[in-house]
Design a protein around this motif. Structure first.
Motif: not given
Length: 146
Positions: A1-8, A26-29, A48-49
């Motif tokens: 699963m490729s997720v853009d952590l900054e965007n999330l 809710k969707a981001a959670k 933590r991040e």
């Protein structure tokens, strides 16, 4: 699963309540929970991040994650019971004294050394004698004997 952590991270917190608590999207959670459930991901490190309490993330995983669906499947499989079958003695105890069969009801109260309180009310003398005799025959381990 490729997720853009900054965007999330930007999408996760919608706003802050007056008391300082966060309101989460809710969707981001749900995406965050999916990310936490990936193999090799440290939930505590990820929490933590993102600046979220790890206990809160654990609750999200329990409440919203696919783990909840897996738990229902696991719960439907029979597992070992934490209870142990205890054999009940059904041996006939010979009567102690025949003249105890008089029509008087008695009561007995006893407090054991381990704090257990035994109370018998409305028992015939003969029944009380049988109970006491049966209790006297039970084996007692060293840890419970006085």
């Amino acid at each position: 699963m490729s997720v853009d952590l900054e965007n999330l991270r930007r999408r996760l917190v919608l706003r802050h309540k007056p008391g300082g608590r966060c309101v989460y999207d809710k969707a981001a959670k749900a995406e965050f929970v999916e990310l936490c459930l990936q193999p090799g991901v440290s939930v505590a490190r990820l929490a933590r991040e993102f600046g979220i309490n790890a206990n809160q993330v654990a609750r999200w995983i329990r409440d919203h994650g696919p783990l909840r669906k897996r738990a229902s499947v696991v719960a439907s499989t029979p597992e070992a019971s934490p209870f142990v079958a205890v054999p009940v003695l059904t041996a006939q105890v010979p009567p102690v004294v025949d003249e105890l069969d008089v029509g008087h009801d008695v009561g007995l109260q006893a407090t054991l050394p381990n704090g257990v309180r035994v109370e018998l009310r409305g028992v015939r003398l003969r029944q009380l004698a049988d109970v006491l005799q049966t209790l006297g025959r039970l084996t007692c381990s060293v840890s419970t004997s006085v």
